[in-house]
Design a protein around this motif. Structure first.
Motif, PDB file in Angstrom:
ATOM      1  N   ALA A  30     -11.384  -0.345  -3.252  1.00 35.20           N
ATOM      2  CA  ALA A  30     -11.993   0.948  -3.539  1.00 35.20           C
ATOM      3  C   ALA A  30     -10.982   1.888  -4.193  1.00 35.20           C
ATOM      4  O   ALA A  30     -11.262   2.544  -5.190  1.00 35.20           O
ATOM      5  N   ASN A  31      -9.755   1.921  -3.634  1.00 33.50           N
ATOM      6  CA  ASN A  31      -8.730   2.806  -4.186  1.00 33.50           C
ATOM      7  C   ASN A  31      -8.241   2.338  -5.552  1.00 33.50           C
ATOM      8  O   ASN A  31      -7.981   3.135  -6.439  1.00 33.50           O
ATOM      9  N   LEU A  60     -10.666   3.183  -8.608  1.00 32.28           N
ATOM     10  CA  LEU A  60     -11.197   4.538  -8.781  1.00 32.28           C
ATOM     11  C   LEU A  60     -10.809   5.110 -10.150  1.00 32.28           C
ATOM     12  O   LEU A  60      -9.695   4.914 -10.595  1.00 32.28           O
ATOM     13  N   GLU A  98     -10.632  -1.497   1.336  1.00 30.77           N
ATOM     14  CA  GLU A  98     -10.109  -0.154   1.082  1.00 30.77           C
ATOM     15  C   GLU A  98      -9.227  -0.141  -0.164  1.00 30.77           C
ATOM     16  O   GLU A  98      -9.293   0.762  -0.997  1.00 30.77           O
ATOM     17  N   CYS A  99      -8.400  -1.194  -0.282  1.00 30.81           N
ATOM     18  CA  CYS A  99      -7.528  -1.308  -1.455  1.00 30.81           C
ATOM     19  C   CYS A  99      -8.364  -1.424  -2.730  1.00 30.81           C
ATOM     20  O   CYS A  99      -8.051  -0.815  -3.755  1.00 30.81           O
ATOM     21  N   ARG A 125      -4.236  -5.783  -1.951  1.00 31.74           N
ATOM     22  CA  ARG A 125      -5.550  -6.351  -1.662  1.00 31.74           C
ATOM     23  C   ARG A 125      -5.466  -7.882  -1.588  1.00 31.74           C
ATOM     24  O   ARG A 125      -5.987  -8.496  -0.649  1.00 31.74           O
ATOM     25  N   VAL A 142       0.841  -1.195   0.000  1.00 26.70           N
ATOM     26  CA  VAL A 142       0.000   0.000   0.000  1.00 26.70           C
ATOM     27  C   VAL A 142       0.879   1.250   0.000  1.00 26.70           C
ATOM     28  O   VAL A 142       0.647   2.200  -0.734  1.00 26.70           O
ATOM     29  N   VAL A 159      -1.671  -1.183  -4.887  1.00 29.04           N
ATOM     30  CA  VAL A 159      -2.855  -1.557  -4.106  1.00 29.04           C
ATOM     31  C   VAL A 159      -3.516  -2.853  -4.566  1.00 29.04           C
ATOM     32  O   VAL A 159      -4.128  -3.560  -3.766  1.00 29.04           O
ATOM     33  N   GLY A 200       2.131   2.098  -3.243  1.00 35.48           N
ATOM     34  CA  GLY A 200       1.088   2.340  -4.243  1.00 35.48           C
ATOM     35  C   GLY A 200       0.660   1.129  -5.061  1.00 35.48           C
ATOM     36  O   GLY A 200      -0.083   1.263  -6.031  1.00 35.48           O
TER      37      GLY A 200
END
Lengths: 144, 421
Positions: B417-418, B421, B414-415, B389, B380, B385, B383
């Motif tokens: 979702a990020n 995006l 959370e990963c 995950r 994470v 992600v 970067g």
């Protein structure tokens, strides 16, 4: 639980008169006994109150009064303290009763007082201690 | 004095005197089981007499004199028995009657040291070592030990009886080992104490709340050991570690029982007296001038946190170096993972990731949930992600801890979702 054995001051200790050799040796032996029993946390002797200060608050919310020593009523002053960590009140008493008369001269007085402690309660999963450290570190890195 | 008050006083005296009593008697009769029986006999007599006669001026000496008289009787009886054995051609060297006065006047510290080396003897199982040490050196009742370990009293009682029999049967000598043996045997003693401490500090089964009785006992034993085995750096290292870890007691658990991790602990509430004692013990270990062992190194790591006024002031470069030293004396994946995180904190996540990546090929770590968990965190940070995950999901599938699983799945979400995006 922690207890403090407070050695009260005397006219002699307040006058800066050094304790006798025998007394010093007896105290040393007693402190060694405490250490070897694994109960001694700290032991300190204080200088006479002539070098001390008193900060009092006669008016609530007001400025403090600062008074320089020496202070009256030697037996209300303290000359030293010993902090111990024991399992019960009775154990603290047993240690206190074994402390040598701290002054001689018929003026020796020791006060035994318990230290306030929050109820220490712990709940934990069965994990290794180092894994706990690792969790701490992971948490730190996440918040960095 | 009422009977209850007298009994409570006698309990306290027992707490102070019992280990010395048993240790002195064990040197005399060369069997810790028999020594404990003799000491218990003296206690029973005290419980009968003292409520009427009052507590003697020197209760320790009274108990010792009483137990000693019984020991002498026993030795004489055994000697007579041995003589009979000799007559029929079977000698027994189990008991000899030494010069009793000189035996009883020896250095108490030496006897205690012999006692702890005996109760932590490798011939015993780890559980037996812990129970016997708490019983003979801590003066705890089987009930108290059972309560601390959340097991039945009968289980502890049996464990202790069996341990004493094992020691007798193996004819374990009542002595402090010397030479090469000392190192191994000392590490067994330290292990027992640290196990005791951790049982109280990090581990208790289920949802139960306990008083940290075991932590207190371990700390007390460690402090005793530090006074009687002064030349051993690891003894001071262990004491330092326990003092510093204990300094965080009050801040480790929230009022509703949630654990509070180091980062969020209120450092103002850390016990400065214990920190100071821990640092002093660490200094004693270092001053002996030998390379630091695992306990001293762990204590040194702990001291880095203790000395940082805020979490951001933590000296991570030093912690990383200490973990490296630790991994040399006790190589372990947990130590390596700790080192990786410390390096990330000190120099950046990409450096930590290199170490963690190297560990992923380790077969023994295939099922170890903390590896993907740490790797996910580091991914994470750099970067990556999508990979992070996967790692969190993998870690969640491996952990046995429900709360941890939830946390890891939340991190994975959370990963996700990020990532998209």
């Amino acid at each position: 639980m922690r207890f403090m054995m407070i050695v009260k001051a005397t006219r002699h200790s307040e006058a800066g008169i050094k304790p006798t050799r025998e007394l010093v040796d007896a105290m040393k032996a007693y402190n060694e006994e405490l250490a070897k029993a694994g109960v001694l946390l700290a032991a300190e002797g204080l200088q006479p109150s002539s070098g001390g200060l008193r900060i009092s608050y006669p008016i609530p919310g007001g400025m403090p009064n600062v008074t320089a020593g020496p202070f009256e009523e030697a037996n209300e002053l303290i000359a030293g303290f010993t902090l111990i960590d024991v399992k019960s009140e009775e154990e603290a008493y047993e240690w206190a009763i074994r402390m040598p008369d701290p002054h001689g001269f018929g003026e020796g007085e020791i006060e035994l007082r318990q230290v306030f402690e929050a109820a220490e309660l712990i709940r934990d999963p069965r994990i290794l201690a180092m894994e706990a450290d690792l969790r701490d570190q992971i948490d730190m890195i996440n918040k960095k | 004095m009422t009977d209850t008050a007298a009994h409570r006083t006698i309990d306290a005296i027992w707490r102070i005197e019992s280990a010395k009593l048993i240790a002195g008697l064990a040197r005399m009769v060369r069997d810790v089981g028999i020594a404990e029986d003799l000491a218990q006999d003296a206690l029973v007599i005290a419980l009968e007499k003292w409520p009427d006669t009052g507590i003697p001026d020197n209760p320790g000496a009274w108990l010792m004199a009483t137990a000693k008289r019984r020991a002498i009787d026993l030795l004489r009886r055994n000697k007579m028995r041995d003589r009979k054995y000799e007559e029929i051609g079977r000698g027994s060297d189990l008991y000899t009657e030494p010069d009793l006065e000189s035996v009883m006047d020896g250095e108490i510290g030496d006897d205690l040291l012999r006692l702890i080396f005996t109760t932590c003897h490798p011939v015993l199982s780890q559980e037996a070592r812990v129970a016997l040490t708490l019983r003979l050196l801590g003066g705890l009742t089987t009930d108290e030990i059972a309560h601390a370990f959340l097991v039945a009293e009968s289980t502890v009682a049996q464990r202790i009886v069996r341990a004493k029999k094992t020691l007798s049967a193996a004819r374990v000598p009542f002595e402090v080992p010397v030479g090469d043996e000392l190192k191994d045997r000392l590490s067994s003693v330290l292990e027992v104490i640290y196990l005791m401490f951790n049982e109280g500090y990090t581990a208790t089964a289920g949802e139960n709340w306990i008083r940290p009785l075991l932590c207190q006992e371990a700390l007390r034993l460690g402090r005793i050991l530090a006074e009687i085995a002064t030349a051993e750096p690891e003894v001071h290292g262990l004491v330092a570690l326990m003092e510093i870890q204990s300094s965080r007691f009050k801040t480790r658990v929230s009022p509703v029982g949630e654990p509070i991790l180091l980062m969020d602990q209120n450092r103002a509430l850390w016990d400065q007296l214990l920190i100071r004692r821990g640092l002093a013990a660490l200094e004693r270990a270092q001053k002996l001038g030998r390379p630091l062992g695992p306990y001293a190194l762990q204590a040194a790591i702990s001291s880095c946190h203790a000395q940082a006024r805020t979490a951001s002031e933590t000296d991570w470069a030093r912690i990383a170096a200490l973990y490296e030293a630790l991994s040399r004396v006790t190589p372990s994946p947990v130590v390596e993972l700790n080192r990786a995180v410390a390096i990330s904190m000190a120099f950046g996540p990409e450096f930590g990731l290199q170490i963690v990546d190297a560990l992923t090929s380790e077969p023994s770590l295939k099922e170890y949930h903390l590896l993907p968990s740490v790797r996910g965190d580091l991914l994470v940070k750099v970067g990556r992600v999508v990979e992070a995950r996967e790692e969190f999901e993998r870690a969640a599938s491996l952990t046995g801890n429900e709360r941890e699983r939830e946390l890891l799945l939340r991190r994975a979400a959370e990963c996700a979702a990020n990532g998209y995006l």
